[in-house]
Design an enzyme around this catalytic site. Structure first.
Site, short mmCIF file in Angstrom:
data_model
loop_
_atom_site.label_atom_id
_atom_site.label_comp_id
_atom_site.label_asym_id
_atom_site.label_seq_id
_atom_site.Cartn_x
_atom_site.Cartn_y
_atom_site.Cartn_z
N ASP A 136 -29.77 -25.83 29.49
CA ASP A 136 -30.16 -26.38 28.19
C ASP A 136 -31.65 -26.71 28.10
O ASP A 136 -32.17 -26.91 27.01
CB ASP A 136 -29.41 -27.71 27.95
CG ASP A 136 -28.17 -27.55 27.08
OD1 ASP A 136 -28.17 -26.70 26.18
OD2 ASP A 136 -27.22 -28.33 27.31
N LYS A 174 -19.88 -19.07 23.05
CA LYS A 174 -20.68 -18.99 24.26
C LYS A 174 -19.93 -18.32 25.40
O LYS A 174 -20.46 -17.45 26.08
CB LYS A 174 -21.11 -20.41 24.66
CG LYS A 174 -21.84 -20.51 25.94
CD LYS A 174 -21.18 -21.50 26.88
CE LYS A 174 -19.73 -21.25 27.10
NZ LYS A 174 -19.26 -20.79 28.35
N GLN A 212 -22.00 -30.33 27.18
CA GLN A 212 -21.96 -30.35 25.71
C GLN A 212 -22.30 -31.73 25.17
O GLN A 212 -21.75 -32.73 25.62
CB GLN A 212 -20.55 -30.02 25.22
CG GLN A 212 -20.23 -28.56 25.11
CD GLN A 212 -20.97 -27.86 24.02
OE1 GLN A 212 -21.70 -26.92 24.29
NE2 GLN A 212 -20.86 -28.31 22.78
N1 LIG Z 1 -25.66 -29.36 25.50
C1 LIG Z 1 -25.54 -28.77 24.32
N2 LIG Z 1 -26.29 -27.67 24.04
C2 LIG Z 1 -26.16 -27.04 22.83
O1 LIG Z 1 -26.86 -26.04 22.59
C3 LIG Z 1 -25.21 -27.54 21.88
C4 LIG Z 1 -24.47 -28.67 22.24
N3 LIG Z 1 -24.66 -29.27 23.43
N4 LIG Z 1 -23.54 -29.19 21.39
C5 LIG Z 1 -23.20 -28.54 20.15
C6 LIG Z 1 -24.39 -27.82 19.58
C7 LIG Z 1 -24.04 -26.82 18.52
N5 LIG Z 1 -24.53 -25.54 18.99
C8 LIG Z 1 -24.30 -24.34 18.31
C9 LIG Z 1 -24.76 -23.13 18.78
C10 LIG Z 1 -24.48 -21.94 18.14
C11 LIG Z 1 -23.74 -21.93 16.98
C12 LIG Z 1 -23.45 -20.65 16.30
O2 LIG Z 1 -23.42 -19.60 16.90
N6 LIG Z 1 -23.22 -20.67 14.98
C13 LIG Z 1 -22.90 -19.50 14.18
C14 LIG Z 1 -21.73 -19.73 13.25
C15 LIG Z 1 -20.58 -20.43 13.84
C16 LIG Z 1 -19.48 -20.63 12.80
O3 LIG Z 1 -19.13 -19.68 12.12
O4 LIG Z 1 -19.01 -21.78 12.72
C17 LIG Z 1 -24.06 -19.17 13.25
O5 LIG Z 1 -24.88 -20.04 12.98
O6 LIG Z 1 -24.12 -18.03 12.80
C18 LIG Z 1 -23.29 -23.13 16.48
C19 LIG Z 1 -23.56 -24.31 17.14
C20 LIG Z 1 -25.06 -25.71 20.22
N7 LIG Z 1 -25.01 -26.98 20.63
#
Ligand SMILES: Nc1nc(=O)c2c([nH]1)NC[C@@H]1CN(c3ccc(C(=O)N[C@@H](CCC(=O)O)C(=O)O)cc3)C=[N+]21
Length: 284
Positions: free
Chosen positions: A117, A50, A94
């Protein structure tokens, strides 16, 4: 038949490019602050991705890392300071938070106009009553993916698997606003596979690795996999058994490279929209 892949990396890159172009014309840098309490490993990857993405589109982005033993009052004081800071346009706390902190209290303390969010009850209520507001990033990202994949939404049977405040409920609201016939299914649903098989559009958001099997998918369906589950061997998999589902679906989003990158791009989009709305009110 094997399904078309809905490439979230590419769609997110396009969205970030449009955001960067809008930021370049603003004359200021939208401010994003991510508040992290403790050291949840799932949050670590997300915060890093992010921050990089925010800087690339020209935001003033920073992460505020607080120790795991931070009290609720201390976190609320940090949120109040960000609410009052005119340079801050978007605030994200988060999740998950440590057990001594009530998430719903903190979420309700974020200024609704800075709620990047889209989790504040005012924004959830706006979404549920068809009013403009900040929309949760993951469901918003799914809508972008559906649009990019060419899915025809009006009248389509959409099934949302999962009913969380973060994904399932707002997802259902967005699909309803787009004129889908929406069904929400969950852990207490009788015959989940049969309900899912009725879906022309299936959005899986339960957080259980590969729970959705190939025979839960209707031939020709569009499948969006929201789950990001790390297996014991380190592999990342979705809530959908990908190979089985791809043999029946017409289009499917992969994990990784599907919804995840869209969530981040939509966080930037929300922050930019919040900046514009807050800094240039009507008539100002
Ligand atoms: N207030 C809050 N808002 C959130 O939006 C929030 C949160 N807390 N806590 C944690 C989770 C998790 N989350 C992710 C977002 C993008 C990927 C992401 O970009 N993933 C990549 C891969 C990442 C990798 O390679 O590990 C993909 O899916 O291609 C992962 C996890 C948002 N979250």
């Amino acid at each position: 038949m094997t399904a078309r892949i809905i490439d979230g990396k590419a769609v997110a890159a396009g969205l970030r490019q449009r955001i960067a172009a809008r930021v370049a014309g603003l004359g200021y840098r939208p401010g994003l602050r991510v508040v992290r309490v403790g050291d949840d490993p799932a949050s670590g990857v997300y915060v890093r991705n992010k921050d990089k993405a925010a800087k690339e589109v020209g935001f003033d982005s920073a992460t505020i890392a607080l120790p795991a033993e931070t009290t609720e009052a201390e976190l609320l004081a940090v949120v109040a300071q960000l609410n009052a800071d005119p340079a801050v346009d978007g605030i994200l706390v988060q999740l998950p938070l440590p057990p001594q902190i009530r998430a719903e209290v903190v979420i309700s303390a974020v200024a609704p106009e800075k709620d990047a969010d889209g989790f504040h009850p005012l924004n959830a209520g706006r979404l549920a009553s068809g009013q403009a507001g900040l929309v949760p990033c993951t469901p918003k990202g799914v809508m972008h993916l559906l649009a990019a994949s060419g899915a025809v939404l009006p009248g389509a049977r959409a099934v949302v698997l999962g009913r969380s405040n973060i994904v399932g409920r707002p997802m259902a609201q967005l699909l309803l606003a787009a004129d889908c016939t929406v069904t929400i299914v969950h852990s207490r649903t009788r015959d989940l596979p049969a309900e899912c098989r009725r879906a022309e559009i299936l959005v899986a958001a339960v957080g259980r690795a590969e729970m959705v099997r190939g025979d839960w998918i209707a031939e020709g369906a569009t499948v969006i996999d929201v789950g990001i589950n790390r297996l014991a061997d380190g592999r990342l998999v979705g809530d959908v058994a990908y190979a089985e589902a791809a043999a029946r679906a017409e289009a499917i989003s992969p994990v990784p490279g599907g919804v995840g990158p869209m969530t981040i791009a939509c966080l930037l989009e929300n922050t930019l929209d919040a900046a514009i709305a807050r800094r240039a009110p009507r008539g100002g």
